[in-house]
Design a protein around this motif. Structure first.
Motif, short mmCIF file in Angstrom:
data_model
loop_
_atom_site.label_atom_id
_atom_site.label_comp_id
_atom_site.label_asym_id
_atom_site.label_seq_id
_atom_site.Cartn_x
_atom_site.Cartn_y
_atom_site.Cartn_z
N ALA A 226 -18.79 14.18 53.03
CA ALA A 226 -18.77 14.14 54.49
C ALA A 226 -17.38 13.79 55.03
O ALA A 226 -16.90 14.40 55.98
CB ALA A 226 -19.80 13.14 54.99
N TRP A 227 -16.70 12.82 54.41
CA TRP A 227 -15.39 12.40 54.95
C TRP A 227 -14.38 13.54 54.88
O TRP A 227 -13.49 13.65 55.73
CB TRP A 227 -14.86 11.17 54.21
CG TRP A 227 -14.45 11.41 52.79
CD1 TRP A 227 -15.26 11.47 51.71
CD2 TRP A 227 -13.12 11.62 52.31
NE1 TRP A 227 -14.52 11.72 50.57
CE2 TRP A 227 -13.21 11.81 50.91
CE3 TRP A 227 -11.86 11.67 52.91
CZ2 TRP A 227 -12.08 12.04 50.11
CZ3 TRP A 227 -10.74 11.91 52.12
CH2 TRP A 227 -10.86 12.09 50.73
N TYR A 230 -15.08 15.64 57.86
CA TYR A 230 -14.53 15.05 59.09
C TYR A 230 -13.08 15.50 59.29
O TYR A 230 -12.64 15.77 60.40
CB TYR A 230 -14.51 13.52 59.03
CG TYR A 230 -15.85 12.84 58.92
CD1 TYR A 230 -17.02 13.46 59.33
CD2 TYR A 230 -15.93 11.56 58.39
CE1 TYR A 230 -18.24 12.81 59.21
CE2 TYR A 230 -17.15 10.91 58.27
CZ TYR A 230 -18.30 11.54 58.68
OH TYR A 230 -19.48 10.91 58.57
N ALA A 244 -23.43 10.43 58.37
CA ALA A 244 -22.45 9.43 58.78
C ALA A 244 -22.71 8.11 58.08
O ALA A 244 -21.83 7.27 57.99
CB ALA A 244 -22.52 9.23 60.28
N SER A 246 -23.07 7.34 54.95
CA SER A 246 -22.09 7.19 53.89
C SER A 246 -21.18 8.40 53.97
O SER A 246 -21.65 9.53 53.97
CB SER A 246 -22.75 7.16 52.52
OG SER A 246 -21.78 7.42 51.53
N THR A 247 -19.89 8.16 54.01
CA THR A 247 -18.98 9.29 54.17
C THR A 247 -18.77 10.04 52.87
O THR A 247 -18.06 11.03 52.83
CB THR A 247 -17.62 8.80 54.70
OG1 THR A 247 -17.12 7.82 53.79
CG2 THR A 247 -17.74 8.20 56.08
N THR A 248 -19.38 9.58 51.79
CA THR A 248 -19.15 10.25 50.50
C THR A 248 -20.37 11.03 50.00
O THR A 248 -20.34 11.59 48.92
CB THR A 248 -18.72 9.22 49.43
OG1 THR A 248 -19.66 8.14 49.45
CG2 THR A 248 -17.33 8.68 49.72
N SER A 262 -28.52 12.68 60.57
CA SER A 262 -27.17 12.26 60.95
C SER A 262 -27.19 11.77 62.38
O SER A 262 -28.20 11.90 63.07
CB SER A 262 -26.19 13.44 60.85
OG SER A 262 -26.32 14.25 62.01
N TRP A 424 -14.72 6.40 64.09
CA TRP A 424 -15.84 6.63 63.19
C TRP A 424 -15.49 7.75 62.20
O TRP A 424 -15.76 7.67 61.01
CB TRP A 424 -17.07 7.02 64.01
CG TRP A 424 -18.10 7.75 63.24
CD1 TRP A 424 -18.93 7.22 62.29
CD2 TRP A 424 -18.40 9.14 63.30
NE1 TRP A 424 -19.73 8.20 61.77
CE2 TRP A 424 -19.44 9.38 62.37
CE3 TRP A 424 -17.91 10.21 64.05
CZ2 TRP A 424 -19.97 10.65 62.18
CZ3 TRP A 424 -18.45 11.46 63.86
CH2 TRP A 424 -19.46 11.67 62.93
N MET A 425 -14.84 8.81 62.68
CA MET A 425 -14.59 9.97 61.83
C MET A 425 -13.63 9.68 60.69
O MET A 425 -13.65 10.36 59.68
CB MET A 425 -14.05 11.13 62.67
CG MET A 425 -15.15 11.79 63.48
SD MET A 425 -14.51 12.95 64.67
CE MET A 425 -13.99 14.28 63.63
#
Ligand SMILES: Cc1cc2nc3c(=O)[nH]c(=O)nc-3n(C[C@H](O)[C@H](O)[C@H](O)COP(=O)(O)OP(=O)(O)OC[C@H]3O[C@@H](n4cnc5c(N)ncnc54)[C@H](O)[C@@H]3O)c2cc1C
Length: 610
Positions: A226-227, A230, A244, A246-248, A262, A424-425
């Protein structure tokens, strides 16, 4: 089985020319197979289908000889790995490495180490906890429920080769992507694991047409986290629905295939609702496209019908949206104090759940935690509202009446200016995950009626309170991913209960399973289920979210899939007559079970027919 092959070929239309990325153009062909029949496609393999009771397991006569593994590695151009379990560095034996062990204990969790490790899974109990990271371990480190081999996939050919080999040799196959799975669907003793983590590609398509869709989209591969998405969102000034929490997490791995919630779920629906087209390696080794016009059943099943069941997704085309500001408003209070007596606290919690419904009505979401201590005499509550599409000022103005309503029931909290999405992003830039998890939790999807009708609302809140006062932490996630929010292509395998729910909640049991017997674990689950049953009783038709649930959820077929189970079971039989893809509590998994010596429900044992 011959009939199954014929049916399968009729069911799956192979469209090998459609690829999203160059790594998908590199596919297995007859020349690669040569005389290594073990990697032949399902339609071509002349060996007999296995009648063995169990999948081949290391140490048994069915397990391939070293020379065969070496030949497989040659076919994979060296992508076959036998990784050590990182924590083995802490134990006496050939892998002992004190410096590495110290690194694992002190610094690895703040790095990319575990996320980029081919064998690590982030929830440990499914492996049988046979090799935990410890400064001074008392026992020995054994492989337990970790896979035997890993295929470090960087091309579709790698995936096809591994699929064909596992199917033809009757070896258990698992897939690991980000490794975030909570219930052990990403690991298995004696398995070949296809590691999908390094398939990371992205392309923004300002204009894309597919079926009735005509708008911006993106090609995304399955290993993206996810990161990383972003960052692309920032580059192209767009929004994409990704997790969102967990960004991984890998959005186009298990997240989307289980539904995928999400902070944008009340605005654009779930992760599975975003998919316009998928590229998939199927159980017979074919590489196909699945969309609204081709392989429609596969397309239906892969969007929310559970991961690790119907095929291996290599990439997708997903909808994108204009860049969106998301305002973030925290709120917390404690009860059992002179300022907030405990009954006032619970009145505030009730009020919060009515606010939560309103927040989902305006496209927002909220993530709350409630826990209690001191035999229910003290309690704490915290939440974060995520207001999608609102500027900071709009968010502040919108929240004021909700803060006023909390003040009116005696909760002295103050509205503050929200933080907006850019911070946040950039969250954490993809570092910070480490293995853990020796306890379990249980899920419930709460229908909207429970918050509309006072006669349902009261028993709902009473059941939540009873579970919290019994010591279970309650994590409520407010979303409203109704079908009108989901948009085109609409129909997907997501459990219908999601469409009518406004809150998904997890109830956490703090009981640590590490070192406990199967009986002790079963007793703990039974105690927890007393309170979960009360929640289930007040939420008829509610269901549970397969990706964040108890893998031993009672009546799991109905809880995880509801009315779609029958259709999914039929599709599973058609696209995977070999039961190659297997993971606990997924569609069709009843045909096999892991035989563990200690009787625990883990992946630490051979996979055998039931
Ligand atoms: C810290 C944390 C935060 C989370 N936050 C959220 C959240 O915000 N929203 C939400 O909905 N869920 C969330 N989850 C749950 C998440 O959806 C599941 O854990 C999901 O299974 C993760 O998928 P993955 O591919 O990243 O992980 P993995 O563990 O690698 O894989 C999970 C499952 O998917 C299968 N799989 C992976 N890739 C593929 C593929 N390409 N084709 C076929 N099968 C595949 C694997 O075999 C396995 O069965 C979170 C989990 C954690 C641990």
């Amino acid at each position: 089985m011959l009939l199954s092959y014929i049916l399968l070929n009729l069911v799956l239309a192979a469209v090998t020319y459609a690829v999203n990325f160059p790594f998908e153009s590199i596919q297995l062909n007859g020349k690669d197979i040569g005389d290594f029949a073990q990697i032949s496609f399902g339609r071509d393999f002349n060996g007999s289908s296995s009648s063995d009771a169990c999948k081949a397991f290391p140490g048994t006569s069915q397990w391939p000889l070293n020379a065969i593994w070496a030949q497989l590695n040659t076919s994979l151009n060296g992508a076959l790995l036998q990784p050590a379990i990182p924590a083995s560095a802490c134990y006496d034996g050939p892998e002992k490495d004190t410096e590495k062990c110290n690194y694992l204990l002190s610094r690895a969790s703040g790095s990319r180490f575990y996320l980029d490790d081919p064998i690590t899974v982030l929830t440990e109990w499914p492996t049988g906890d046979t090799c935990p990271t410890m400064a001074k371990p008392t026992g020995s480190c054994t492989r337990g429920g970790f896979s035997s081999y890993v295929v470090d996939a960087t091309t579709v050919k790698h995936i096809q080769t591994a699929v064909n080999f596992a199917r033809n040799q009757n070896i258990r196959l698992v897939m690991k992507n980000s490794g975030h799975d909570f219930v052990g669907r990403n690991t298995g003793a004696g398995a070949i694991s296809i590691w999908l983590h390094r398939l990371k590609s992205f392309e923004f398509l300002p204009v894309y047409r597919q079926g009735e869709y005509n708008g911006p989209a993106a090609r995304v591969s399955t290993g993206l986290e996810a990161w990383e998405v972003y960052k692309y969102m920032k580059t192209y000034n767009i929004s994409i629905v990704v997790p969102a929490g967990s960004t991984t997490v890998a959005p186009w791995g298990g997240w989307m295939q289980g539904a995928g919630h999400s902070i944008l779920a009340s605005k654009y629906g779930l992760g599975a609702d975003q998919v316009l087209s998928l590229q998939v390696v199927t159980a017979d080794g074919s590489f196909v496209t699945a969309d609204t016009e081709t392989n429609q059943d596969l397309f239906f099943a892969l969007r929310g019908g559970g991961p690790s069941t119907y095929g291996i997704v290599t990439s997708a085309i997903v909808k994108t949206y204009p860049a969106l500001e998301v305002s973030n408003v925290p709120l917390s209070f404690s009860g059992g104090t002179s300022a907030i007596p405990i009954e006032t606290f619970w009145a505030g919690v009730d009020k919060y759940h009515l606010i939560g419904k309103n927040v989902t009505d305006v496209g927002g979401s909220a993530y709350s935690y409630i826990s209690s201590s001191n035999n229910g005499r003290s309690a704490t509550f915290s939440t974060v509202f995520e207001l999608a599409g609102m500027t900071k000022q709009q968010g502040f103005t919108y929240m004021q009446s909700h803060f006023d309503s909390l003040n009116a029931v005696g909760i002295p909290v103050k509205n503050t200016m929200p933080i907006s999405s850019p911070s946040w992003m950039n969250a954490r830039d993809g570092v910070g995950d480490a293995p853990g998890g020796s306890s379990q939790f249980s899920s419930r999807l709460f229908p909207v009626q429970n918050f509309d009708d006072p006669a349902l609302f009261r028993p709902t809140m009473a059941a939540i309170r009873q579970s919290v006062e019994a010591g279970y932490r309650f994590h409520g996630l407010h979303f409203r991913p109704s079908l009108d929010k989901a948009g085109y292509p609409g129909t997907a395998a997501i459990i219908p209960a999601w469409r009518n729910s406004i809150m998904h909640a997890d109830s956490f049991d703090s009981f640590s399973m590490r070192g406990k017997t199967a009986v002790e674990i079963a007793e703990s689950r039974a105690r927890h289920n007393i309170y979960m049953d009360r929640i289930r009783a007040v939420t008829p038709g509610g269901g549970a979210y397969i990706n964040e649930a108890d893998v031993q959820e009672p009546n799991w077929q109905d809880s995880f899939f509801g009315g779609t189970y029958e259709r999914l079971a039929k599709i599973k039989k058609e696209v995977d007559p070999w039961n190659l893809f297997w993971a606990p509590s997924t569609v069709g998994s009843e045909a096999y079970a892991v035989r563990t010596e200690d009787g625990k429900f883990t992946q630490n044992g051979p996979l055998c027919k039931t």
